[in-house]
Scaffold this motif. Structure first.
Motif, mmCIF file in Angstrom:
data_model
loop_
_atom_site.group_PDB
_atom_site.id
_atom_site.type_symbol
_atom_site.label_atom_id
_atom_site.label_comp_id
_atom_site.label_asym_id
_atom_site.label_seq_id
_atom_site.Cartn_x
_atom_site.Cartn_y
_atom_site.Cartn_z
ATOM 1 N N LEU B 92 7.857 9.410 -7.043
ATOM 2 C CA LEU B 92 6.652 9.938 -6.398
ATOM 3 C C LEU B 92 5.719 8.820 -5.969
ATOM 4 N N ILE B 93 5.566 7.791 -6.809
ATOM 5 C CA ILE B 93 4.717 6.672 -6.443
ATOM 6 C C ILE B 93 5.286 5.967 -5.215
ATOM 7 N N TYR B 94 6.593 5.855 -5.201
ATOM 8 C CA TYR B 94 7.241 5.198 -4.072
ATOM 9 C C TYR B 94 6.981 5.943 -2.767
ATOM 10 N N GLN B 95 7.231 7.267 -2.804
ATOM 11 C CA GLN B 95 7.015 8.071 -1.594
ATOM 12 C C GLN B 95 5.553 8.022 -1.152
ATOM 13 N N ALA B 96 4.669 8.241 -2.140
ATOM 14 C CA ALA B 96 3.254 8.321 -1.807
ATOM 15 C C ALA B 96 2.744 6.979 -1.317
ATOM 16 N N GLY B 97 3.125 5.936 -2.004
ATOM 17 C CA GLY B 97 2.675 4.609 -1.626
ATOM 18 C C GLY B 97 3.156 4.229 -0.243
ATOM 19 N N PHE B 98 4.399 4.538 0.019
ATOM 20 C CA PHE B 98 5.008 4.236 1.301
ATOM 21 C C PHE B 98 4.248 4.923 2.427
ATOM 22 N N GLN B 99 3.933 6.198 2.203
ATOM 23 C CA GLN B 99 3.223 6.973 3.202
ATOM 24 C C GLN B 99 1.796 6.445 3.391
ATOM 25 N N ALA B 100 1.138 6.141 2.269
ATOM 26 C CA ALA B 100 -0.237 5.668 2.338
ATOM 27 C C ALA B 100 -0.316 4.333 3.069
ATOM 28 N N MET B 101 0.668 3.472 2.829
ATOM 29 C CA MET B 101 0.721 2.178 3.514
ATOM 30 C C MET B 101 0.785 2.377 5.009
ATOM 31 N N LYS B 102 1.599 3.374 5.424
ATOM 32 C CA LYS B 102 1.810 3.595 6.847
ATOM 33 C C LYS B 102 0.538 4.109 7.514
ATOM 34 N N ILE B 103 -0.162 5.018 6.818
ATOM 35 C CA ILE B 103 -1.283 5.694 7.458
ATOM 36 C C ILE B 103 -2.593 4.933 7.295
ATOM 37 N N THR B 104 -2.986 4.699 6.032
ATOM 38 C CA THR B 104 -4.300 4.099 5.822
ATOM 39 C C THR B 104 -4.226 2.661 5.323
ATOM 40 N N GLY B 105 -3.132 2.341 4.660
ATOM 41 C CA GLY B 105 -3.049 1.004 4.073
ATOM 42 C C GLY B 105 -3.886 0.861 2.817
ATOM 43 N N ASP B 106 -4.484 1.970 2.383
ATOM 44 C CA ASP B 106 -5.363 1.923 1.220
ATOM 45 C C ASP B 106 -4.642 2.535 0.013
ATOM 46 N N LEU B 107 -4.388 1.715 -1.005
ATOM 47 C CA LEU B 107 -3.641 2.208 -2.161
ATOM 48 C C LEU B 107 -4.507 2.320 -3.403
ATOM 49 N N THR B 108 -5.821 2.224 -3.239
ATOM 50 C CA THR B 108 -6.664 2.192 -4.436
ATOM 51 C C THR B 108 -6.678 3.521 -5.179
ATOM 52 N N THR B 196 6.033 0.768 -10.970
ATOM 53 C CA THR B 196 6.515 0.812 -9.587
ATOM 54 C C THR B 196 5.421 0.363 -8.625
ATOM 55 N N ALA B 197 4.219 0.877 -8.842
ATOM 56 C CA ALA B 197 3.115 0.528 -7.944
ATOM 57 C C ALA B 197 2.867 -0.978 -7.977
ATOM 58 N N TYR B 198 2.997 -1.549 -9.155
ATOM 59 C CA TYR B 198 2.762 -2.982 -9.291
ATOM 60 C C TYR B 198 3.861 -3.793 -8.618
ATOM 61 N N THR B 199 5.124 -3.430 -8.860
ATOM 62 C CA THR B 199 6.229 -4.231 -8.320
ATOM 63 C C THR B 199 6.427 -3.985 -6.824
ATOM 64 N N ALA B 200 6.274 -2.738 -6.379
ATOM 65 C CA ALA B 200 6.596 -2.447 -4.986
ATOM 66 C C ALA B 200 5.413 -2.667 -4.051
ATOM 67 N N PHE B 201 4.197 -2.321 -4.512
ATOM 68 C CA PHE B 201 3.061 -2.379 -3.600
ATOM 69 C C PHE B 201 1.954 -3.318 -4.066
ATOM 70 N N ASP B 202 2.207 -4.069 -5.155
ATOM 71 C CA ASP B 202 1.205 -4.998 -5.659
ATOM 72 C C ASP B 202 -0.118 -4.337 -6.031
ATOM 73 N N VAL B 203 -0.056 -3.111 -6.509
ATOM 74 C CA VAL B 203 -1.275 -2.463 -6.983
ATOM 75 C C VAL B 203 -1.497 -2.934 -8.414
ATOM 76 N N ASN B 204 -2.614 -3.596 -8.676
ATOM 77 C CA ASN B 204 -2.745 -4.095 -10.047
ATOM 78 C C ASN B 204 -3.159 -2.972 -10.989
ATOM 79 N N PHE B 205 -2.905 -3.198 -12.291
ATOM 80 C CA PHE B 205 -3.048 -2.122 -13.277
ATOM 81 C C PHE B 205 -4.478 -1.620 -13.372
ATOM 82 N N ARG B 206 -5.426 -2.527 -13.170
ATOM 83 C CA ARG B 206 -6.824 -2.122 -13.280
ATOM 84 C C ARG B 206 -7.174 -1.050 -12.220
#
Lengths: 246, 284, 259
Positions: B92-108, B196-206
């Motif tokens: 789910l993180i992969y799908q959502a992150g992928f989509q968010a990257m495409k549309i807004t680029g905002d993963l916060t 997944t968010a950290y390794t695939a999209f560099d979203v830090n844990f904080r």
């Protein structure tokens, strides 16, 4: 003591028991014989209220079994012991707990008394040392004897035996028939015995019912079945096969 | 012998029935049969549920048996749930992150929204589906083989009521354990998502571990669902097990019936509670 | 010390039994591949299985899909309402249903309905020696029993996901109209505008993979059943559990590679 009146039961639209009637007097043993699939096991289950018949009734000590409330039925079952064809031992309990189960449910005895009674009953079926074992570690004959011990431990006045010697060697069979005999002579229990072992039940049963395709073909005393001219009964009694079965 | 015959029979019967009946009556039979089946099953299930509740309130208390069942349920399913829900979190993180990257680029908001969705929907529902699969089939098979070996009848002869003796401990244990396992599952899924968010999209844990979106409402919805599933699954599984007929064939049939009915019930309950939750949320 | 060795031995036996099952499945898939070129499968059995698999699971798949679509609309509706972005409802529900939730839910239901049934059937045949009887008649059980089932499950799950996606969107549109007051036309517009063909095919790739995995696993556990009635129950349980794990693991890898 036990009376069966006009019992009929259908299974998927086909009659498996049709107008079955007979009586068992107090302190006597009735032998229920007949070819496989004649409805013998079903009949026993109907007698103790495990299965509802489509019509007809069974009476135990004059009380109608059908239509009893769960509580009354439970009360009635304290008076009946049933030895199942396939032992029906609880496979998640060890032998001691299997035999103790009815006593614990009745809740009339302390734990100490129960364990003592279980040990006595294990001694009486010649298996004094297997209390800690589980049913899947036992042989068929041992399971049968444990099942027997469990059925009779609450000292019920009525005991129903469903093929107590099926698949057993002759030595174990004769041992089991000795238990049955002792139950009748020492405790005076009333019983119904299903068996294919005519030799074995000849001496311990007082009257006989021959069931074929759900109907009573013969019902009478030992003398009557010895001398009957009815061909199916003669075949069964003497082991002939001069004629096609039913 | 008769067992083997039956084993071959059902398929032939199925086909015979269809060809022998007329097309119109076959059509109505095809519609009517499931309706009759569903109505009857629902009736039987509610009856079993009511009797079980009655025994839970008024019956004998057997805490040892309940604990044993709880251990059984947890022991059987915790690894299974960890694996499946862990992968679900990653997916789910992969799908959502992928989509968010495409549309807004905002993963916060990724972590916060994911946690909320996990609590409201996926945590309880997927966990319940897994428990229906793992534990439900086990219960149905266990009770089913007790029925075909006459152990249930033997129990009745010993004045032990099978519903009180067999169903009640399973019911209580499952009600508690589904809630516990749901909480475990949400945690595992959330953590797997974090990795997944950290390794695939560099979203830090904080950024990921942001609890800002979660409200009491989400927790209540999630727990209500878990409670409802936990009560439904054992009832359906035990019903399937106790109604077995016809030897080892029957046990197989009951096991499959239990998976399907329990999974379907989970989806239906999910729909009902989600819908009610939405209405409640819209009102207040 | 005792505890450590107990844990180690538990892990070891688990690992060995898992390896054993995985190895068995690999061997079975090799057998299936070998029977593919040249194709060796029993014609009438294949038709019978296609019919049975499809008919048996059709109603449950339709119901599940419809409810799934509705649930997804409710879930995304909570956010949509907050931001007033009603035009995105079709996209939100459609995207999640087509890519993820649709194939997973339909796959899980399919595994419960068809996979479990298949294991029970093959398992019963196995414990009553019917499989050996086939061998004695010089009929290859792989070509006669396994191949038709594998083909039927792959084809049917593919078709069921196509139908399921459609019903899920219909269910979603209806729920959106009734519960959220979002016009079905707007919902449809949102789907047509934002959903790519790629999203749809992504789900279908998953359907084929799930179909093959469920078929392989359910046949494997069925053909390896031992130990009578209890064994059949155990095999069914193992089969549905392994199928569920396979669905999630495969889903992850397909998502990862296709993204």
């Amino acid at each position: 003591m036990i009376e069966v009146r006009d019992l009929t039961k259908y299974h998927f639209g086909r009659p498996v028991l049709e107008n079955v009637s007979f009586r068992v007097k107090e302190g006597t043993n009735l032998g229920l014989i007949g070819p496989g699939g004649a409805g013998k096991t079903l009949l026993l289950k109907i007698i103790c209220g495990l299965v509802e018949p489509d019509s007809g009734n069974t009476f135990i000590k004059g009380q109608k079994v059908q239509g009893l409330a769960l509580q009354e039925l439970t009360q009635l079952r304290f008076d009946i012991g049933l030895l199942f064809q396939n032992y029906a031992l609880f496979d998640y309990l060890n032998v001691t707990e299997n035999i103790a189960f009815p006593l614990r449910q009745a809740g009339k005895h302390t734990n100490k008394e129960i364990l003592k009674m279980v040990q006595e009953s294990l001694n009486s079926v010649d298996l004094p040392h297997i209390g800690h074992q589980y049913p899947n570690e036992l042989s068929g004959g041992m399971k049968k004897r444990v099942g027997f011990a469990r059925a009779v431990i609450p000292k019920p006045p009525i005991v129903l035996y469903d093929d107590p010697t099926a698949g057993l060697d002759p030595v174990t069979s004769s041992k089991i028939f000795l238990f049955l005999k002792a139950m009748k002579e020492e405790r005076g229990v009333t019983s119904i015995t299903i068996s294919h072992d005519i030799e074995g039940i000849r001496d311990i049963c007082d009257s006989f019912v021959l069931l074929n395709k759900g109907k009573v073909v013969f019902y009478g005393s030992r003398d009557e079945i010895e001398n009957t001219q009815l061909s199916l009964a003669r075949q069964f009694w003497h082991g002939f096969s001069d004629d096609e079965l039913g | 012998m008769s067992n083997q015959k039956q084993a071959a029979d059902p398929r032939m019967q199925e086909e015979n029935d269809q060809s022998s009946a007329g097309l119109v009556s076959a059509f109505f039979a095809a519609i009517g049969e499931p309706i009759v089946y569903v109505t009857r099953t629902v009736k039987e299930l509610s009856a079993l549920f009511l009797v079980t509740i009655k025994y839970v309130i008024a019956g004998k208390r057997r805490p040892d048996e309940v604990v044993a069942q709880m251990f059984e349920i947890g022991n059987r399913s915790v690894v299974f749930i960890a694996v499946t829900l862990g992968f679900l979190g990653m997916i789910l993180i992969y799908q959502a992150g992928f989509q968010a990257m495409k549309i807004t680029g905002d993963l916060t908001l990724l972590g916060a929204l994911f946690l909320q969705l996990l609590m409201r929907e996926f945590g309880p529902t997927i966990t319940a589906l897994m428990i229906a699969t793992r534990v439900g089939t086990g219960m149905a098979a266990e009770l089913g083989s007790m029925v075909v070996t006459d152990q249930v009848d033997a129990m009745k002869m010993c004045a032990a009521e099978p519903i009180e003796y067999l169903v009640v401990p399973r019911f209580i244990a499952s009600t508690i354990m589904v809630i516990v396992l749901t909480i475990v599952a949400v945690l595992i899924s959330y953590l797997a998502g974090a990795l997944t968010a950290y390794t695939a999209f560099d979203v830090n844990f904080r950024t990921y571990f942001d609890l800002g979106f979660v409200s009491y409402f989400d927790i209540i919805i999630g727990l209500t669902k878990a409670l409802a599933y936990g009560m439904t699954i054992p009832i359906i599984a035990c019903h399937a097990g106790l109604n077995v007929f016809g030897g080892s064939e029957g046990v197989g049939r009951a096991t499959t019936q239990s998976v399907v009915n329990a999974s379907l019930a989970v989806v239906v309950i999910d729909f009902i509670i989600s819908g009610l939750g939405y209405v409640v949320l819209a009102l207040f | 010390m005792k505890l450590i060795s107990a844990i180690l031995s538990l892990v070891g036996t688990k690992f060995l039994s898992w390896s054993n099952e995985v190895g068995g499945m690999i061997l079975l898939s090799w057998d299936i591949l070998r029977n593919c070129v040249p194709p060796k499968l029993d014609g009438p059995e294949t038709w019978r299985n296609l019919y049975r698999v499809g008919v048996k699971s059709f109603p449950i798949v339709v119901v599940t899909a419809m409810l799934t679509g509705a649930i997804m609309v409710i879930q995304s509706g909570m956010y949509i309402k907050e931001y007033g972005a009603y035009g995105l409802l079709g996209w939100g529900a459609g995207y999640s249903v087509l890519r993820e939730v649709g194939p997973i839910m339909i796959g899980l239901m399919f595994s419960g309905r068809v996979g479990a049934n298949n294991t029970a059937e093959l398992g019963t045949m196995r414990v009553t020696d019917q499989v050996d009887a086939l061998r004695a008649l010089a009929i290859d059980p792989i070509a006669y029993l396994v191949m038709p089932r594998v083909l039927a499950m792959v084809v049917m799950l593919f078709l069921l996901v196509v139908i399921g996606d459609l019903t899920a969107l219909i269910g979603g549109a209806y729920t959106g109209q009734v519960l959220l007051g979002v016009d079905a036309k707007l919902f449809a517009w949102s789907i047509v505008n934002y959903i790519l063909l790629e999203d749809f095919t992504h789900g279908l790739i998953k359907a084929v993979a799930f179909g093959f995995a469920i078929a392989l696993i359910s046949c494997h556990f069925g053909m390896r059943t031992t130990g009578g009635a209890v064994g059949v129950g155990r095999a069914v349980n193992a089969s549905v559990v392994a199928s569920a794990i396979a669905i999630f693991v495969l889903d992850y890898f397909i998502t990862y590679m296709d993204a």
